[in-house]
Motif scaffolding. Structure first.
Motif, PDB file in Angstrom:
ATOM      1  N   GLY A   4       0.845  -1.188   0.000  1.00 52.58           N
ATOM      2  CA  GLY A   4       0.000   0.000   0.000  1.00 52.58           C
ATOM      3  C   GLY A   4       0.879   1.237   0.000  1.00 52.58           C
ATOM      4  N   VAL A   5       0.430   2.274  -0.684  1.00 50.20           N
ATOM      5  CA  VAL A   5       1.210   3.513  -0.727  1.00 50.20           C
ATOM      6  C   VAL A   5       0.362   4.663  -0.199  1.00 50.20           C
ATOM      7  CG1 VAL A   5       2.634   5.049  -2.137  1.00 50.20           C
ATOM      8  CG2 VAL A   5       2.389   2.649  -2.800  1.00 50.20           C
ATOM      9  N   VAL A   6       0.915   5.378   0.770  1.00 46.93           N
ATOM     10  CA  VAL A   6       0.299   6.621   1.259  1.00 46.93           C
ATOM     11  C   VAL A   6       1.109   7.769   0.663  1.00 46.93           C
ATOM     12  CG1 VAL A   6      -0.161   8.060   3.275  1.00 46.93           C
ATOM     13  CG2 VAL A   6      -0.495   5.567   3.411  1.00 46.93           C
ATOM     14  N   VAL A   7       0.462   8.579  -0.174  1.00 45.07           N
ATOM     15  CA  VAL A   7       1.139   9.743  -0.767  1.00 45.07           C
ATOM     16  C   VAL A   7       0.683  10.973   0.003  1.00 45.07           C
ATOM     17  CG1 VAL A   7       1.484  11.101  -2.861  1.00 45.07           C
ATOM     18  CG2 VAL A   7       1.215   8.616  -3.035  1.00 45.07           C
ATOM     19  N   ARG A  30       1.344  20.219 -15.260  1.00 43.73           N
ATOM     20  CA  ARG A  30       0.486  19.348 -14.425  1.00 43.73           C
ATOM     21  C   ARG A  30       0.913  19.471 -12.975  1.00 43.73           C
ATOM     22  NH1 ARG A  30       1.748  13.828 -15.953  1.00 43.73           N
ATOM     23  NH2 ARG A  30      -0.230  13.170 -15.067  1.00 43.73           N
ATOM     24  N   PRO A  31      -0.032  19.271 -12.021  1.00 43.45           N
ATOM     25  CA  PRO A  31       0.335  19.376 -10.600  1.00 43.45           C
ATOM     26  C   PRO A  31       1.492  18.426 -10.233  1.00 43.45           C
ATOM     27  CG  PRO A  31      -2.052  19.218 -10.855  1.00 43.45           C
ATOM     28  CD  PRO A  31      -1.464  18.976 -12.209  1.00 43.45           C
ATOM     29  N   LEU A  32       2.320  18.853  -9.282  1.00 48.87           N
ATOM     30  CA  LEU A  32       3.396  17.985  -8.769  1.00 48.87           C
ATOM     31  C   LEU A  32       2.843  16.604  -8.448  1.00 48.87           C
ATOM     32  CD1 LEU A  32       5.440  20.010  -6.089  1.00 48.87           C
ATOM     33  CD2 LEU A  32       5.922  19.714  -8.499  1.00 48.87           C
ATOM     34  N   LEU A  33       1.675  16.589  -7.803  1.00 49.20           N
ATOM     35  CA  LEU A  33       1.048  15.331  -7.390  1.00 49.20           C
ATOM     36  C   LEU A  33       0.823  14.385  -8.568  1.00 49.20           C
ATOM     37  CD1 LEU A  33      -0.445  13.609  -5.237  1.00 49.20           C
ATOM     38  CD2 LEU A  33      -2.500  14.975  -5.718  1.00 49.20           C
ATOM     39  N   ALA A  34       0.500  14.943  -9.736  1.00 48.41           N
ATOM     40  CA  ALA A  34       0.229  14.107 -10.903  1.00 48.41           C
ATOM     41  C   ALA A  34       1.469  13.303 -11.287  1.00 48.41           C
ATOM     42  CB  ALA A  34      -0.216  14.980 -12.081  1.00 48.41           C
ATOM     43  N   TRP A  35       2.632  13.974 -11.239  1.00 48.60           N
ATOM     44  CA  TRP A  35       3.885  13.295 -11.601  1.00 48.60           C
ATOM     45  C   TRP A  35       4.184  12.199 -10.590  1.00 48.60           C
ATOM     46  CZ3 TRP A  35       5.662  14.343 -16.321  1.00 48.60           C
ATOM     47  CH2 TRP A  35       5.274  15.547 -16.907  1.00 48.60           C
ATOM     48  N   ALA A  36       3.975  12.502  -9.323  1.00 48.21           N
ATOM     49  CA  ALA A  36       4.238  11.501  -8.276  1.00 48.21           C
ATOM     50  C   ALA A  36       3.331  10.282  -8.465  1.00 48.21           C
ATOM     51  CB  ALA A  36       4.022  12.122  -6.897  1.00 48.21           C
ATOM     52  N   LEU A  37       2.058  10.527  -8.767  1.00 43.69           N
ATOM     53  CA  LEU A  37       1.110   9.403  -8.894  1.00 43.69           C
ATOM     54  C   LEU A  37       1.353   8.588 -10.156  1.00 43.69           C
ATOM     55  CD1 LEU A  37      -2.218  10.981  -7.582  1.00 43.69           C
ATOM     56  CD2 LEU A  37      -0.701   9.359  -6.413  1.00 43.69           C
ATOM     57  N   ASP A  38       1.830   9.217 -11.211  1.00 46.07           N
ATOM     58  CA  ASP A  38       2.164   8.459 -12.431  1.00 46.07           C
ATOM     59  C   ASP A  38       3.188   7.381 -12.088  1.00 46.07           C
ATOM     60  OD1 ASP A  38       0.528  10.123 -13.860  1.00 46.07           O
ATOM     61  OD2 ASP A  38       2.132  11.086 -15.014  1.00 46.07           O
ATOM     62  N   THR A  39       4.165   7.742 -11.273  1.00 45.57           N
ATOM     63  CA  THR A  39       5.204   6.775 -10.913  1.00 45.57           C
ATOM     64  C   THR A  39       4.636   5.693 -10.001  1.00 45.57           C
ATOM     65  OG1 THR A  39       6.836   8.515 -11.075  1.00 45.57           O
ATOM     66  CG2 THR A  39       7.509   6.514  -9.917  1.00 45.57           C
ATOM     67  N   VAL A  40       3.859   6.109  -9.000  1.00 45.80           N
ATOM     68  CA  VAL A  40       3.276   5.129  -8.064  1.00 45.80           C
ATOM     69  C   VAL A  40       2.456   4.089  -8.834  1.00 45.80           C
ATOM     70  CG1 VAL A  40       1.558   4.878  -6.216  1.00 45.80           C
ATOM     71  CG2 VAL A  40       3.311   6.667  -6.066  1.00 45.80           C
ATOM     72  N   ALA A  41       1.749   4.531  -9.854  1.00 47.14           N
ATOM     73  CA  ALA A  41       0.900   3.612 -10.635  1.00 47.14           C
ATOM     74  C   ALA A  41       1.730   2.547 -11.345  1.00 47.14           C
ATOM     75  CB  ALA A  41       0.073   4.404 -11.652  1.00 47.14           C
TER      76      ALA A  41
END
Ligand code: C5P
Length: 226
Positions: A4-7, A30-41
């Protein structure tokens, strides 16, 4: 043994001086968060993702979320006033089937997948906590309240640590049950007496904190759009 990942993305980011909370500041459109979530996915083995957002932005259908692709099944919850509160909120919302938990700063938005994989491998190998770290380039001094040096740790024995930080879930929950705060989750786990392993971090896992950091991230993306 799902991961599980908590961002955590609930900070204000006042040092960036932007009109929106840091995780929603645009990076290459794109929001910083978008880049982080692309990697998490793209991290193998991840079965649950929780994004911890500022309370005012906790509705992912809102306009600030434009450009963000939530990983399938991801949940969004509101964070708290301190980072530790935000991590605890995310942990409480994580799928109970996850026995390995990664805690990742949205602000470390260009962290490569390989760092996530090294952290997960360390937890699977039996460590209660695993953090990515890089050698320290400056000599570091410990000082007292007057600013007078009390010690000079040997530089070769120091690491600057990044995220994602990975933990056995039961250990991280116990660490947070104590209710104390810390700038990183590993410190809470260390305080319980568990061994925490440092694996190789990556220069691209730097935390966007200042306007210069944002410009650096823009340059990295322009050089290597992925
Ligand atoms: O402020 P700082 O850059 O150290 O925050 C690190 C990470 O923790 C950021 O991704 C930020 O959004 C998150 N955070 C949070 N809740 C807070 C403070 C920080 O989720 N109250």
């Amino acid at each position: 043994r799902g991961v599980g990942v908590v961002v955590v993305a609930a900070g204000s980011g006042s040092r960036l001086g932007a009109a929106v909370p840091k995780a929603f500041v645009p990076l290459a459109g794109r929001p910083l968060l978008a880049w982080a979530l692309d990697t998490v996915a793209g991290v193998p083995g991840v079965v649950s993702v929780v994004v911890v957002a500022p309370a005012a932005l906790a509705d992912p259908s809102g306009p600030q979320w434009s450009g963000v692709t939530l990983p399938v099944g991801a949940r969004v919850v509101a964070g708290g006033s301190e980072r530790t509160d935000s991590v605890a909120a995310g942990l409480a919302a994580l799928d109970p089937a996850c026995h390995v938990v990664l805690v990742h700063d949205a602000a470390r938005c260009l962290t490569p997948v390989g760092v996530f994989e090294r952290v997960v491998a360390g937890v699977r190998a039996g460590y209660a906590g695993v953090v990515p770290g890089v050698p320290v380039v400056d000599t570091v001094k410990a000082v007292d309240e007057r600013g007078v040096v009390t010690g000079t740790p040997q530089r070769s024995a120091l690491r600057a640590v990044q995220t994602p930080q990975g933990f056995r879930r039961d250990v991280l929950e116990a660490a947070h049950a104590g209710g104390s705060g810390a700038t990183d989750d590993a410190a809470l786990v260390e305080a319980l007496g568990h061994e925490v392993l440092v694996v190789d971090g990556d220069a691209r896992a730097f935390k966007v904190t200042t306007v210069d950091d944002l410009a650096h991230a823009e340059r990295l993306l322009a050089a290597d759009p992925g």
